[in-house]
Design an enzyme around this catalytic site. Structure first.
Site, PDB file in Angstrom:
ATOM      1  N   LYS A 161       0.376  14.254  -7.789  1.00  0.00           N
ATOM      2  CA  LYS A 161       0.301  12.858  -7.356  1.00  0.00           C
ATOM      3  C   LYS A 161       0.405  11.977  -8.585  1.00  0.00           C
ATOM      4  O   LYS A 161      -0.454  12.022  -9.466  1.00  0.00           O
ATOM      5  CB  LYS A 161      -1.013  12.598  -6.625  1.00  0.00           C
ATOM      6  CG  LYS A 161      -1.154  11.136  -6.209  1.00  0.00           C
ATOM      7  CD  LYS A 161      -2.397  10.899  -5.374  1.00  0.00           C
ATOM      8  CE  LYS A 161      -2.504   9.430  -4.984  1.00  0.00           C
ATOM      9  NZ  LYS A 161      -3.703   9.163  -4.164  1.00  0.00           N
TER      10      LYS A 161
ATOM     11  N   ARG B 259      -5.169   3.656 -12.190  1.00  0.00           N
ATOM     12  CA  ARG B 259      -5.521   5.042 -11.839  1.00  0.00           C
ATOM     13  C   ARG B 259      -4.911   6.061 -12.809  1.00  0.00           C
ATOM     14  O   ARG B 259      -4.828   7.239 -12.500  1.00  0.00           O
ATOM     15  CB  ARG B 259      -5.039   5.348 -10.420  1.00  0.00           C
ATOM     16  CG  ARG B 259      -5.595   4.432  -9.340  1.00  0.00           C
ATOM     17  CD  ARG B 259      -5.614   5.167  -8.015  1.00  0.00           C
ATOM     18  NE  ARG B 259      -5.649   4.336  -6.827  1.00  0.00           N
ATOM     19  CZ  ARG B 259      -6.716   3.683  -6.374  1.00  0.00           C
ATOM     20  NH1 ARG B 259      -7.840   3.703  -7.056  1.00  0.00           N
ATOM     21  NH2 ARG B 259      -6.638   2.987  -5.254  1.00  0.00           N
TER      22      ARG B 259
ATOM     23  N   CYS C 103     -11.757   6.247  -2.622  1.00  0.00           N
ATOM     24  CA  CYS C 103     -11.343   4.866  -2.933  1.00  0.00           C
ATOM     25  C   CYS C 103     -11.498   3.856  -1.784  1.00  0.00           C
ATOM     26  O   CYS C 103     -11.838   2.705  -2.051  1.00  0.00           O
ATOM     27  CB  CYS C 103      -9.946   4.815  -3.549  1.00  0.00           C
ATOM     28  SG  CYS C 103      -8.608   5.374  -2.489  1.00  0.00           S
TER      29      CYS C 103
ATOM     30  N   CYS D 241     -10.977   6.234  -7.123  1.00  0.00           N
ATOM     31  CA  CYS D 241     -11.002   7.437  -6.288  1.00  0.00           C
ATOM     32  C   CYS D 241     -12.190   8.339  -6.599  1.00  0.00           C
ATOM     33  O   CYS D 241     -12.389   9.365  -5.947  1.00  0.00           O
ATOM     34  CB  CYS D 241      -9.697   8.205  -6.451  1.00  0.00           C
ATOM     35  SG  CYS D 241      -8.265   7.205  -6.009  1.00  0.00           S
TER      36      CYS D 241
ATOM     37  N   SER E 263       4.025   4.346   1.085  1.00  0.00           N
ATOM     38  CA  SER E 263       4.132   3.009   1.656  1.00  0.00           C
ATOM     39  C   SER E 263       5.246   2.159   1.029  1.00  0.00           C
ATOM     40  O   SER E 263       5.989   1.489   1.744  1.00  0.00           O
ATOM     41  CB  SER E 263       2.788   2.287   1.520  1.00  0.00           C
ATOM     42  OG  SER E 263       2.388   2.224   0.164  1.00  0.00           O
TER      43      SER E 263
ATOM     44  N   TYR F 289       5.654   7.057   7.305  1.00  0.00           N
ATOM     45  CA  TYR F 289       5.339   6.001   8.279  1.00  0.00           C
ATOM     46  C   TYR F 289       6.524   5.754   9.221  1.00  0.00           C
ATOM     47  O   TYR F 289       6.409   5.000  10.170  1.00  0.00           O
ATOM     48  CB  TYR F 289       4.939   4.715   7.549  1.00  0.00           C
ATOM     49  CG  TYR F 289       3.812   4.940   6.577  1.00  0.00           C
ATOM     50  CD1 TYR F 289       2.500   5.070   7.021  1.00  0.00           C
ATOM     51  CD2 TYR F 289       4.060   5.093   5.202  1.00  0.00           C
ATOM     52  CE1 TYR F 289       1.459   5.322   6.133  1.00  0.00           C
ATOM     53  CE2 TYR F 289       3.036   5.338   4.302  1.00  0.00           C
ATOM     54  CZ  TYR F 289       1.734   5.453   4.782  1.00  0.00           C
ATOM     55  OH  TYR F 289       0.719   5.714   3.902  1.00  0.00           O
TER      56      TYR F 289
ATOM     57  N   LYS G  84       3.936  13.570  -4.503  1.00  0.00           N
ATOM     58  CA  LYS G  84       3.778  12.184  -4.065  1.00  0.00           C
ATOM     59  C   LYS G  84       3.890  11.247  -5.237  1.00  0.00           C
ATOM     60  O   LYS G  84       3.265  11.514  -6.254  1.00  0.00           O
ATOM     61  CB  LYS G  84       2.392  12.034  -3.421  1.00  0.00           C
ATOM     62  CG  LYS G  84       2.035  10.632  -3.037  1.00  0.00           C
ATOM     63  CD  LYS G  84       0.608  10.571  -2.567  1.00  0.00           C
ATOM     64  CE  LYS G  84       0.273   9.121  -2.288  1.00  0.00           C
ATOM     65  NZ  LYS G  84      -1.110   8.927  -1.959  1.00  0.00           N
TER      66      LYS G  84
HETATM   67  C1  PBG Z   1      -5.955   7.354  -1.708  1.00  0.00           C
HETATM   68  C2  PBG Z   1      -4.527   7.353  -1.312  1.00  0.00           C
HETATM   69  C3  PBG Z   1      -3.496   6.484  -1.724  1.00  0.00           C
HETATM   70  C4  PBG Z   1      -2.368   6.845  -0.991  1.00  0.00           C
HETATM   71  C5  PBG Z   1      -2.732   7.918  -0.188  1.00  0.00           C
HETATM   72  N1  PBG Z   1      -4.063   8.235  -0.427  1.00  0.00           N
HETATM   73  C6  PBG Z   1      -3.518   5.318  -2.624  1.00  0.00           C
HETATM   74  C7  PBG Z   1      -3.644   5.471  -4.085  1.00  0.00           C
HETATM   75  O1  PBG Z   1      -3.785   6.572  -4.635  1.00  0.00           O
HETATM   76  O2  PBG Z   1      -3.662   4.435  -4.722  1.00  0.00           O
HETATM   77  C8  PBG Z   1      -1.038   6.157  -1.064  1.00  0.00           C
HETATM   78  C9  PBG Z   1      -0.209   6.317   0.158  1.00  0.00           C
HETATM   79  C10 PBG Z   1       0.908   5.354   0.314  1.00  0.00           C
HETATM   80  O3  PBG Z   1       1.225   4.554  -0.579  1.00  0.00           O
HETATM   81  O4  PBG Z   1       1.522   5.400   1.387  1.00  0.00           O
HETATM   82  N2  PBG Z   1      -6.251   7.865  -2.930  1.00  0.00           N
END
Ligand code: PBG
Length: 329
Positions: free
Chosen positions: A199, A221, A126, A134, A278, A317, A252
């Site tokens: 995820k 996604r 991505c 992705c 994040s 983080y 996650k």
């Molecule tokens: C990439 C990826 C993402 C995150 C980690 N690897 C973004 C997504 O899937 O949109 C998110 C990590 C975060 O929000 O800290 N595929």
């Protein structure tokens, strides 16, 4: 009735003093279990603050080095790297560039710190695709198998650079097995695989997409990331990844998915990783900025809940700051 009441059970006895509370505490997180996430810019001598993630910056490899050195000094020994490339195209060519920002950073960190540091690298198309999905796109659908082959090549490039652990976050079917097989064929049988197994499609990734410039240009996604209403599906994804050769599995996001972390801990025979994403990070930081929360105790409680739920390791983080302030020592 008169005081004292005739109470046999008084759970408060064990909460009376700090020493007693510490003696009976059931779980204790430590710094060795944390992994700091970093965003890597191409070029040199660059640092850019990320508006959506107070306290976090993107760094070019040379500027990342002293950040990691300081953390290492304080006992924080693992990093997870994400690329923030300038060039994007339909083929995600940047993902396969051995001189890209992430392979460069991996080489530099490994040169400098060798086995003292665990270097993990995100494996996903991505950040490198012009549409921000992705996997590859054909007629507005995300194509599975050709994307998996590209992810296997991307993993090889990162392993060539010296990454200890590769972390596919794309959620394409079958990628763990194909990447494992490919890595073994090219002589990287010692490179580890941390599968982003469960995820979920999540609003908590918002700040990351700003940080990495990876928001999809159309659609969402949900045709590859999981539906938040599902729990058994997470078990299925974890079992598949274990069968395909994952060395570690991940849940996650983490905070809204503590039940899933517990489910996966009960199921898994390999270490379980939680990703404190994040949006979870920024929620805490914004609350602190507004004076609504005290940072130390909130961070300890948030990360502690993930560990208590069953996470052996946490990607977060908050890690650098926790190390800097000694909040887990
Ligand atoms: C990439 C990826 C993402 C995150 C980690 N690897 C973004 C997504 O899937 O949109 C998110 C990590 C975060 O929000 O800290 N595929």
């Amino acid at each position: 009735m008169t005081e004292p009441l005739d109470l046999r059970h008084r759970p408060r006895r064990l909460r009376r003093t700090p020493a007693l509370r510490s003696l009976v505490a059931e779980s204790e997180l430590s710094l060795r279990r944390l992994v700091q996430g970093h965003f890597v810019l191409p070029g040199e001598n660059r640092e850019e603050a990320i508006g959506a993630m107070p306290g976090i910056s993107r760094f070019s490899p040379d500027r990342l080095l002293p950040q990691v050195a300081a953390d290492l000094e304080r006992g924080l020994r693992s990093v997870m790297l994400f690329g923030v490339p300038e060039h994007k195209d339909g083929e995600a060519r940047g993902a396969l560039d051995p001189d890209g920002e992430v392979p460069q950073a991996v080489r530099l960190l490994k040169q400098e710190f060798g086995q003292d540091l665990v270097v993990m690298a995100d494996v996903c198309l991505c950040p490198y695709t012009d549409h921000g999905h992705c996997g590859f796109v054909a007629e507005e659908e995300i194509v599975n198998d050709s994307s998996v082959l590209a992810l296997a090549k991307m993993s090889q490039v990162l392993a060539d650079a010296g990454a200890d652990v590769l972390c596919p976050s794309d959620m394409m079917d079958g990628r763990i097995g194909v990447i494992r097989q490919h890595l073994d064929q090219v002589g990287h049988e010692q490179a580890g695989l941390l599968a982003y197994s469960a995820k979920y499609a999540s609003a908590f990734y918002g700040p990351f997409r700003e940080a990495a410039g990876s928001a999809p240009s159309f659609g969402d996604r949900r045709s590859y990331q999981m539906d938040f209403r599902n729990r058994r599906e997470a078990e299925r994804e974890v079992l598949l990844d274990l069968e395909e050769g994952a060395d570690m599995v991940m849940v996650k996001p983490a905070l809204a998915y503590l039940d899933i972390i517990r489910t996966v801990q009960d199921l898994s025979t390999v270490p379980v990783v939680a990703y404190n994403v994040s949006g979870e990070y920024s929620m805490v930081q914004l609350a602190v900025r507004e004076g609504l929360a005290e940072e130390r105790t909130m961070v300890q409680e948030v990360l502690g809940s993930m560990h208590r739920a069953g996470a052996d390791m946490i990607i977060t983080y908050h890690a650098s700051r926790v190390a800097q302030k000694g909040w887990l020592s």
